[in-house]
Design a protein around this motif. Structure first.
Motif, PDB file in Angstrom:
ATOM      1  N   UNK A  29       0.850  -1.180   0.000  1.00  5.67           N
ATOM      2  CA  UNK A  29       0.000   0.000   0.000  1.00  5.67           C
ATOM      3  C   UNK A  29       0.891   1.238   0.000  1.00  5.67           C
ATOM      4  N   UNK A  30       0.302   2.370  -0.270  1.00  7.01           N
ATOM      5  CA  UNK A  30       1.049   3.626  -0.234  1.00  7.01           C
ATOM      6  C   UNK A  30       1.618   3.869   1.160  1.00  7.01           C
ATOM      7  N   UNK A  31       0.799   3.675   2.186  1.00  7.25           N
ATOM      8  CA  UNK A  31       1.244   3.917   3.563  1.00  7.25           C
ATOM      9  C   UNK A  31       2.387   2.992   3.949  1.00  7.25           C
ATOM     10  N   UNK A  32       2.273   1.729   3.581  1.00  5.35           N
ATOM     11  CA  UNK A  32       3.257   0.736   3.992  1.00  5.35           C
ATOM     12  C   UNK A  32       4.603   0.974   3.319  1.00  5.35           C
ATOM     13  N   UNK A  33       4.588   1.154   2.004  1.00  4.81           N
ATOM     14  CA  UNK A  33       5.861   1.282   1.303  1.00  4.81           C
ATOM     15  C   UNK A  33       6.545   2.604   1.619  1.00  4.81           C
ATOM     16  N   UNK A  34       5.759   3.608   1.977  1.00  7.42           N
ATOM     17  CA  UNK A  34       6.355   4.885   2.372  1.00  7.42           C
ATOM     18  C   UNK A  34       7.213   4.736   3.620  1.00  7.42           C
ATOM     19  N   UNK A  35       6.879   3.796   4.495  1.00  2.93           N
ATOM     20  CA  UNK A  35       7.700   3.561   5.686  1.00  2.93           C
ATOM     21  C   UNK A  35       9.108   3.124   5.286  1.00  2.93           C
ATOM     22  N   UNK A  36       9.186   2.249   4.310  1.00  7.03           N
ATOM     23  CA  UNK A  36      10.475   1.777   3.812  1.00  7.03           C
ATOM     24  C   UNK A  36      11.241   2.895   3.115  1.00  7.03           C
ATOM     25  N   UNK A  37      10.570   3.604   2.213  1.00  9.63           N
ATOM     26  CA  UNK A  37      11.223   4.680   1.481  1.00  9.63           C
ATOM     27  C   UNK A  37      11.742   5.757   2.433  1.00  9.63           C
TER      28      UNK A  37
END
Length: 377
Positions: free
Chosen positions: A254-262
């Protein structure tokens, strides 16, 4: 900060060809703007939600390279090592060579494939998923195609050029996933969960979906010029088998999830709450331009003018060529259905943009979206 121009741009593209789009902008670890527009399901007029799962496709590559760089940090592998030290099937490769009379010949490779070549797309592979050895491996494994089996299959195919001499967008990072498996011993997806997504609290990122997650997977579309509208086209054509964990294009998130990694990469490898996935020195190596010689001419995509190629990421090297408002050293990548990652340690900026349209209009959308974001800050 005024993000009205970014919202207007999102409205514009979703009234054009793109069924829906979502963007999340983080600055200094705070979400300063989030906007979504359009319908996740066009037929049912279902609005996109903040928990919508999508195929990341090649945005997977950033995480695959992060996983392999963790092994570099541990001394388990080195960029200059021959790949065959870990995957013996790559010891004796052949190379396609065009003869003066135009005929193709197959000769023994002079140079070995190195670990670095996998990161930098310079191993000599293609992106041909229909190669005979790959299709044979799918059949022989009854459609399972484990990740290591894929590497064994691609090793049977001739290289397009001598390793380390050219750049070609290819299946290098799928082989890199197999390398992680061979060195670490865990399945690639398990490694990702244990070492990256789990520690970062990413509960919606992986190669397979639970029943609950499957309900949240957004329909996927492809724009039909003949019909003048997007048509449904679900599935991930890069998933070669039920056990295949594609390091190049297999993750869902999801946008929220992958933003944590980025955002952890924006913070030089450590999340705001102290979870370290890479060292600052490794992040800097990742976003260093590794193109040399003929590789520079090979990396010529229109939307990436002014960018070099690092360890699995584009990296900004010339504002004069790019016309980009981002500073030098801004890096990231994109995906086949149109998602985009902007990672910028200097500006402390993270952007995760998502859509789910296969002919994704990337050359138009991504450079404009990037400039609008920076102008809004």
């Amino acid at each position: 900060m005024n993000f009205e121009p970014l919202a207007s741009f999102m409205d514009r593209i979703t009234s054009w060809r793109i069924p829906w789009a979502e963007v999340l902008v983080m600055h200094r670890n705070e979400t300063v703007f989030r906007y979504r527009q359009g319908y996740a399901n066009l037929e049912e007029k279902t609005p996109v939600t903040d928990r919508q799962l999508i195929n990341l496709y090649s945005l997977t590559k950033i995480m695959t390279c992060t996983a392999a760089l963790q092994l570099v940090e541990k001394g388990a592998i080195h960029l200059n090592d021959p790949l065959s030290d870990y995957l013996p099937e790559f010891a004796d490769m052949t190379v396609k060579k065009r003869q003066p009379d135009g005929e193709l010949a197959f000769e023994k490779a002079v140079k070995p494939i190195t670990v670095r070549d996998l990161f930098t797309m310079s191993a000599g592979f293609s992106y041909d998923l229909e190669a005979p050895s790959i299709r044979d491996a799918v059949r022989s494994t009854d459609g399972k195609m484990p990740t290591r089996t894929f590497a064994e299959a691609i090793a049977k195919e001739p290289l397009q050029f001598e390793p380390g001499t050219r750049w070609n967008y290819s299946l290098c990072h799928d082989v890199l996933a197999a390398l992680v498996e061979a060195v670490d011993g865990r399945r690639f997806g398990t490694y990702i969960r244990d070492e990256i997504t789990g520690p970062l609290g990413m509960t919606d990122t992986g190669f397979d979906l639970s029943d609950e997650q499957r309900v949240r997977l957004a329909p996927q579309y492809e724009y039909s010029d003949a019909l003048g509208k997007p048509i449904r086209k679900d599935g991930n054509g890069y998933r070669l088998g039920s056990e295949y964990e594609s390091g190049g294009a297999g993750l869902l998130s999801t946008v929220s999830d992958y933003a944590l990694f980025l955002n952890a990469l924006t913070n030089q490898g450590t999340s705001p709450d102290g979870v370290r996935i890479l060292s600052p020195a490794t992040v800097d190596l990742m976003r260093t331009d590794h193109l040399v010689g003929n590789m520079c001419g090979d990396f010529c995509w229109e939307q990436l003018k002014g960018y070099g190629y690092g360890l699995g990421v584009r990296t900004h090297i010339s504002q004069a060529e790019s016309g980009s408002l981002s500073p030098l050293g801004e890096f990231g990548w994109s995906g086949a259905a149109g998602c985009l990652a902007i990672i910028d340690p200097a500006s402390q900026l993270t952007v995760m943009y998502a859509q789910h349209l296969l002919n994704n209009q990337e050359p138009f959308v991504h450079p404009r979206l990037r400039n609008i974001v920076y102008a809004c800050l």
